[in-house]
Design an enzyme around this catalytic site. Structure first.
Site, PDB file in Angstrom:
ATOM      1  CB  ALA A   1      13.727  14.176 -73.771  1.00 50.45           C
ATOM      2  CD  GLN A   2      10.213   9.729 -70.003  1.00 54.38           C
ATOM      3  OE1 GLN A   2       9.274  10.445 -69.643  1.00 54.38           O
ATOM      4  NE2 GLN A   2      10.868   8.946 -69.176  1.00 54.38           N
ATOM      5  N   GLY A   3       9.857  11.638 -75.932  1.00 59.75           N
ATOM      6  CA  GLY A   3       9.040  12.253 -76.962  1.00 59.75           C
ATOM      7  C   GLY A   3       9.071  13.766 -77.015  1.00 59.75           C
TER       8      GLY A   3
ATOM      9  CE  LYS B   1       1.698  12.710 -79.858  1.00 62.09           C
ATOM     10  NZ  LYS B   1       1.675  11.248 -79.567  1.00 62.09           N
TER      11      LYS B   1
ATOM     12  CE1 TYR C   1      12.581  -1.307 -68.925  1.00 59.59           C
ATOM     13  CE2 TYR C   1      13.043  -2.168 -71.104  1.00 59.59           C
ATOM     14  CZ  TYR C   1      13.378  -1.350 -70.052  1.00 59.59           C
ATOM     15  OH  TYR C   1      14.511  -0.575 -70.136  1.00 59.59           O
TER      16      TYR C   1
END
Length: 316
Positions: free
Chosen positions: A217-219, A224, A63
């Site tokens: 799920a990654q936002g 949004k 990361y």
């Protein structure tokens, strides 16, 4: 107020039923670290998580090419220095089995590199990041068991292992008297493969904690994003307007259920994961994200609401 604690697998380590994933801490390519948010934002996310009772963080050597480990280690050391009487935040990190890493000696060097970046003598959970060949699952399990015996790690886990691979790792570790603490896999209302494969049920039966990464799920489950307002960067390729249009009924249901509790779609989606006997690790780039994550636990969806979300997910 501290959150209720649950055991990490069959170990004596007690974790909150939601942790914080730190992939975003240092990752410029996927998340835009240094552009849309700063080190100060990340540190605020860390402190806010602690302030709301969350007690563990998941990172990895890859990361941000080590930046995430360095930042997390810096924050943990600062907290330990300020409040010596309080329990230190728990840290999980990972070994990436690049194809040129072929030996236990390379595993040990990599682990020590992570410990150096974290500024720790022992990490609470160490995980094999992927089950990549050519090295066998059993070889890396042996390396994990050796690290437990030598006091470099408190518990052993895996990540992205399918059911057959996880069972092999569990058996190999068991021969050394070390429980397989966890398997970290993608799991959300938009990715329920672990249910269909039987992996989730086997984790529950065998006392292995299923750590759910990308639980939003990654936002995409946050509400949004819409077909008119898609995500930017790499995520825009995967989550295109057509896909976003398809998932809107599910997002609307999350919003509708959330209104009954005063919760956001993200908080409902995270609570759904908890209700499924898994432990979500959403990311947090700032204090607002961290505060929203923390409010996803301490309450529980009804069985009927979980079933309704299941049905909406099934239709996608």
């Amino acid at each position: 107020m501290p959150a209720d604690l649950i055991p990490l697998g069959k170990t004596d380590i007690q974790i909150t039923p939601l942790g914080i994933g730190t992939w975003q801490w240092g990752d410029r390519v996927m998340w835009g670290y240094g552009k849309t948010y700063t080190d100060a934002d990340v540190q605020a996310a860390f402190q806010t998580s602690l302030d709301h009772g969350l007690n563990w963080f998941d990172t990895a050597e890859v990361y941000g090419l080590g930046i995430s480990e360095r930042l997390l280690g810096q924050y943990v050391r600062a907290v330990k220095g300020e409040t010596a009487a309080a329990p230190a935040p728990l840290v999980a990190t990972k070994f990436f089995p690049f194809p040129w890493r072929l030996t236990k000696a390379q595993f040990r060097r990599t682990l020590k590199g992570s410990l150096n970046r974290l500024g720790m003598k022992c990490v609470d959970l160490y995980q094999i990041h992927w089950p990549f060949p050519p090295v066998s699952i059993e070889t890396w399990a042996e390396a994990l068991a050796d690290a437990v015996s030598d006091g470099l790690i408190r518990s052993a886990g895996v990540s992205n292992y399918n059911l057959e691979q996880m069972l092999r790792a569990d058996i190999a570790l068991g021969k050394r008297g070390v429980p397989l603490a966890s398997n970290q896999v993608p799991y959300s209302l938009l990715d329920r493969r672990v249910e269909r494969s039987g992996l989730l049920s086997q984790c529950v039966q065998r006392g292995i904690t299923l750590i759910a990464y990308s639980p939003l799920a990654q936002g995409m489950l946050s509400g949004k994003y819409t077909p008119e307002k898609p995500p930017s960067g790499i995520r825009a390729r995967r989550y295109n307007p057509a896909y976003l249009a398809k998932i809107q009924p599910l997002v609307q249901l999350l919003r509708q259920i959330g209104q009954e509790y005063g919760k956001t779609p993200s908080q409902v989606a995270l609570n759904w994961v908890v209700c499924k006997s898994a432990v979500p690790i959403p990311g947090a780039r700032n204090a607002r994200h961290a505060e929203e994550n923390a409010a996803a636990i301490g309450w529980r969806l009804t069985a009927e609401q979980v079933a309704a979300l299941d049905r909406a997910s099934d239709q996608l």
